[in-house]
Design an enzyme around this catalytic site. Structure first.
Site, PDB file in Angstrom:
ATOM      1  N   LYS A   1       1.954   8.266   5.697  1.00 40.38           N
ATOM      2  CA  LYS A   1       0.811   7.466   5.254  1.00 40.38           C
ATOM      3  C   LYS A   1      -0.429   8.355   5.304  1.00 40.38           C
ATOM      4  O   LYS A   1      -0.837   8.787   6.383  1.00 40.38           O
ATOM      5  CB  LYS A   1       0.622   6.232   6.136  1.00 40.38           C
ATOM      6  CG  LYS A   1       1.736   5.201   5.979  1.00 40.38           C
ATOM      7  CD  LYS A   1       1.459   3.922   6.775  1.00 40.38           C
ATOM      8  CE  LYS A   1       2.567   2.904   6.566  1.00 40.38           C
ATOM      9  NZ  LYS A   1       2.308   1.630   7.308  1.00 40.38           N
TER      10      LYS A   1
ATOM     11  N   GLN B   1       0.839  -1.192   0.000  1.00 45.05           N
ATOM     12  CA  GLN B   1       0.000   0.000   0.000  1.00 45.05           C
ATOM     13  C   GLN B   1       0.873   1.240   0.000  1.00 45.05           C
ATOM     14  O   GLN B   1       2.069   1.180   0.306  1.00 45.05           O
ATOM     15  CB  GLN B   1      -0.940  -0.016   1.212  1.00 45.05           C
ATOM     16  CG  GLN B   1      -1.833  -1.256   1.224  1.00 45.05           C
ATOM     17  CD  GLN B   1      -2.901  -1.196   2.297  1.00 45.05           C
ATOM     18  OE1 GLN B   1      -3.454  -0.148   2.582  1.00 45.05           O
ATOM     19  NE2 GLN B   1      -3.221  -2.349   2.879  1.00 45.05           N
TER      20      GLN B   1
ATOM     21  N   LEU C   1      14.138   5.164  10.770  1.00 44.44           N
ATOM     22  CA  LEU C   1      15.220   4.549  11.513  1.00 44.44           C
ATOM     23  C   LEU C   1      16.532   4.814  10.775  1.00 44.44           C
ATOM     24  O   LEU C   1      16.526   5.201   9.600  1.00 44.44           O
ATOM     25  CB  LEU C   1      14.975   3.043  11.643  1.00 44.44           C
ATOM     26  CG  LEU C   1      13.748   2.654  12.483  1.00 44.44           C
ATOM     27  CD1 LEU C   1      13.546   1.143  12.448  1.00 44.44           C
ATOM     28  CD2 LEU C   1      13.876   3.130  13.914  1.00 44.44           C
TER      29      LEU C   1
ATOM     30  N   GLU D   1      12.158  -8.165  13.223  1.00 45.93           N
ATOM     31  CA  GLU D   1      13.254  -7.294  12.804  1.00 45.93           C
ATOM     32  C   GLU D   1      14.018  -6.798  14.029  1.00 45.93           C
ATOM     33  O   GLU D   1      13.415  -6.375  15.025  1.00 45.93           O
ATOM     34  CB  GLU D   1      12.694  -6.113  12.002  1.00 45.93           C
ATOM     35  CG  GLU D   1      13.726  -5.354  11.223  1.00 45.93           C
ATOM     36  CD  GLU D   1      13.109  -4.499  10.119  1.00 45.93           C
ATOM     37  OE1 GLU D   1      13.844  -3.704   9.505  1.00 45.93           O
ATOM     38  OE2 GLU D   1      11.888  -4.632   9.868  1.00 45.93           O
TER      39      GLU D   1
ATOM     40  N   ASP E   1      -1.435  -8.706  10.942  1.00 45.23           N
ATOM     41  CA  ASP E   1      -0.497  -8.636   9.817  1.00 45.23           C
ATOM     42  C   ASP E   1       0.956  -8.592  10.277  1.00 45.23           C
ATOM     43  O   ASP E   1       1.768  -7.837   9.742  1.00 45.23           O
ATOM     44  CB  ASP E   1      -0.828  -7.389   8.980  1.00 45.23           C
ATOM     45  CG  ASP E   1      -0.065  -7.350   7.665  1.00 45.23           C
ATOM     46  OD1 ASP E   1       0.148  -8.420   7.087  1.00 45.23           O
ATOM     47  OD2 ASP E   1       0.330  -6.249   7.237  1.00 45.23           O
TER      48      ASP E   1
ATOM     49  N   GLU F   1      -4.621  -0.141   5.316  1.00 41.65           N
ATOM     50  CA  GLU F   1      -3.910   0.459   6.436  1.00 41.65           C
ATOM     51  C   GLU F   1      -4.570   1.781   6.826  1.00 41.65           C
ATOM     52  O   GLU F   1      -5.149   2.475   5.989  1.00 41.65           O
ATOM     53  CB  GLU F   1      -2.441   0.683   6.078  1.00 41.65           C
ATOM     54  CG  GLU F   1      -1.680  -0.616   5.865  1.00 41.65           C
ATOM     55  CD  GLU F   1      -0.195  -0.391   5.687  1.00 41.65           C
ATOM     56  OE1 GLU F   1       0.217   0.780   5.559  1.00 41.65           O
ATOM     57  OE2 GLU F   1       0.559  -1.377   5.685  1.00 41.65           O
TER      58      GLU F   1
END
Length: 520
Positions: free
Chosen positions: A230, A214, A336, A407, A402, A251
């Site tokens: 977003k 998305q 990050l 990580e 989801d 989302e």
């Protein structure tokens, strides 16, 4: 005043004298008035009966609730709230509607299984576990006490910023403050400073990011800070279509913001700072983007500016983002550090879903799945498995199905922490609790003690998770960020997690076999 005379009486009226006519009409008016008065008295009596009956029931309910609260041993800190809740009069007392809502909230928060869990904990004879002592803390003090290990006993990344500190931006300080067990220290002023920067700093560049199913966009601010943008797709009250699979859900920008504040409330500090902002689609997106992205802009039939950008699946005119005029709101998550400075390691989660409409994942059909996971690296080091369970508890609270990859920062190795990225599919359902998200907790029957105590504190109160999150989200410019039902859902899901823990304790009867104390 004119009176209506029925036709059948007209021939008699004509035969009366003028004075007789007036008297007859006057008597009829009196009879009509008396009839109306009688009707009014009847309605008043009925209304008054209903009122006193309603008040009687209301007082009886409040009296019973008061008795139950005192039987359960409410603390002195609750006295003011009890006085307001059960006060009958005065301009400062709560309205009847508000009292009923508060009574309803209190009643639904008591659960028979969790009450048995509290009884079990109160009977533990262990000098290292002071249940009453922990529950006497305020929630903020409890988090500070339990999260100390994440913040102090840790090293930072090797990219610590150099140069004069007064010349470093909040973005620089955020990167330099990333620790082995937490993304940031919540007490550091640069966190609030970074949120403010993402809200106010001028945008100098905006373009589509390549990865992702998305649309998400990379943003550069005038002070050099970078963020993931977003845009808003749905209004706050729009819930996930129950006929859609989890991987077809859209989302939500507000879910990203709410997830950051929830993570901070829980003392995990694993979600990068996220802030909301209103964006001018003309001057801050279209004029700053590439020609390829500009071609996706158009004006809707009601004169709102829209665009759909570029991404893998949901970037076409049927899935456009439309503003109010040319203003759209969105979330901004701080970048990050880039891989060349702080390489991240990413791999599939052992509890990853199949992402298939027909096939189930292995963990969905094998109740002993966790036993195999615990034998493999890196989940056999103890901390990593507890981190996964923390992450799934966090996802269960938000309703996010989801979570497919894990990580970490490679510099810290496996003995570090999991970064909680991509939370946009949370907060999509109010009335449905997706219990399969708790599979790691259910199958492994393990939970970190600090996480367990925080959830217990939410249950025992007086501070509830829903209200604390509501208060936290008031800091963001896009408030209100969630529909009211989501706050109630959070409190309900806390109870579900605690019930799951109790079912695990029933299998072993040993506190330390289920609730693990690891200083995190």
């Amino acid at each position: 005043m004119r009176y209506f005379i029925p036709k059948e009486y007209s021939h008699r009226v004509y035969n009366l004298s003028k004075r007789g006519l007036k008297m007859k009409l006057k008597s009829r008016a009196v009879v009509s008035t008396l009839g109306l008065l009688a009707l009014f008295i009847l309605v008043a009596v009925n209304s008054s009966s209903l009122f006193f009956m309603h008040e009687g029931i209301d007082k009886l309910s409040r009296a019973n609730l008061t008795l139950n609260l005192y039987k359960s041993g409410s603390s002195d800190s609750d006295s003011d709230s009890r006085h307001a809740l059960f006060s009958d009069g005065g301009s400062d007392s709560l309205s009847t509607k508000e009292r009923k809502k508060n009574i309803s909230d209190l009643l639904v928060q008591k659960d028979e299984i969790v009450e048995r869990l509290l009884e079990f904990l109160s009977n533990i004879n262990d000098s290292g576990f002071d249940f009453d002592g922990y529950m006497s803390y305020t929630y903020s003090d409890l988090v500070q006490e339990l999260s100390a290990g994440r913040l102090t006993k840790a090293r930072t990344l090797r990219l610590s910023p150099t140069g004069r500190r007064d010349k470093l931006t909040n973005f620089d300080l955020f990167h330099g403050g990333i620790r082995q067990f937490a993304l940031y220290n919540p007490n550091s002023p640069y966190v609030e400073g970074l949120l403010e920067d993402m809200h106010t700093q001028p945008i100098v560049s905006m373009d589509t990011m390549e990865k992702g199913t998305q649309l998400k966009m990379g943003v550069v601010f005038s002070n050099g800070a970078r963020a993931v943008f977003k845009p808003m797709r749905w209004p706050r009250d729009r819930e996930t279509d129950p006929n859609h699979f989890y991987f077809n859900d859209y989302e939500r920008h507000n879910a990203e913001i709410a997830a950051f504040y929830l993570d901070r409330l829980l003392g995990f500090y694993s979600v990068p700072p996220v802030a909301g902002r209103f964006v001018n689609m003309t001057s801050e997106i279209m004029w700053l983007s590439t020609k390829k992205l500009q071609k996706t802009f158009y004006t809707s039939p009601v004169n709102n500016l829209c665009f759909f950008g570029e991404c893998t699946y949901y970037c076409d005119s049927r899935h456009s983002f439309c503003g109010n005029g040319d203003i759209i709101e969105g979330s901004f998550m701080a970048f990050l550090p880039p891989d060349k400075f702080a390489l991240r390691q990413r791999w599939k989660s052992p509890w990853r879903r199949s992402y298939s409409k027909l096939r189930k994942a292995e963990w969905e059909v094998d109740d002993n799945y966790c036993q195999e996971v615990r034998k493999t690296t890196p989940y056999n080091n103890g901390k990593m498995l507890l981190d996964i369970i923390d992450m799934h508890i966090f996802d269960f609270l938000t309703g996010n199905m989801d979570r497919h990859h894990l990580e970490i920062f490679k510099d810290f190795g496996n003995y570090s922490f999991l970064i909680h990225l991509d939370n946009g599919r949370g907060f999509g359902k109010i009335s449905h609790d997706e219990r399969s998200i708790l599979a790691p907790l259910q199958q492994c029957c393990l939970i970190r003690e600090s996480t367990f105590l925080k959830l217990l504190k939410f249950y025992t109160g007086p501070e509830k998770l829903g209200q604390l999150l509501r208060n936290s989200l008031e800091r963001d410019v896009l408030r209100p960020l969630l529909a009211d039902g989501h706050y109630t859902a959070l409190d309900r899901r806390v109870t579900v997690i605690l019930k799951t823990v109790y079912l695990c304790l029933e299998k072993t009867d040993k506190y330390n076999n289920v609730i693990i104390k690891d200083k995190f």
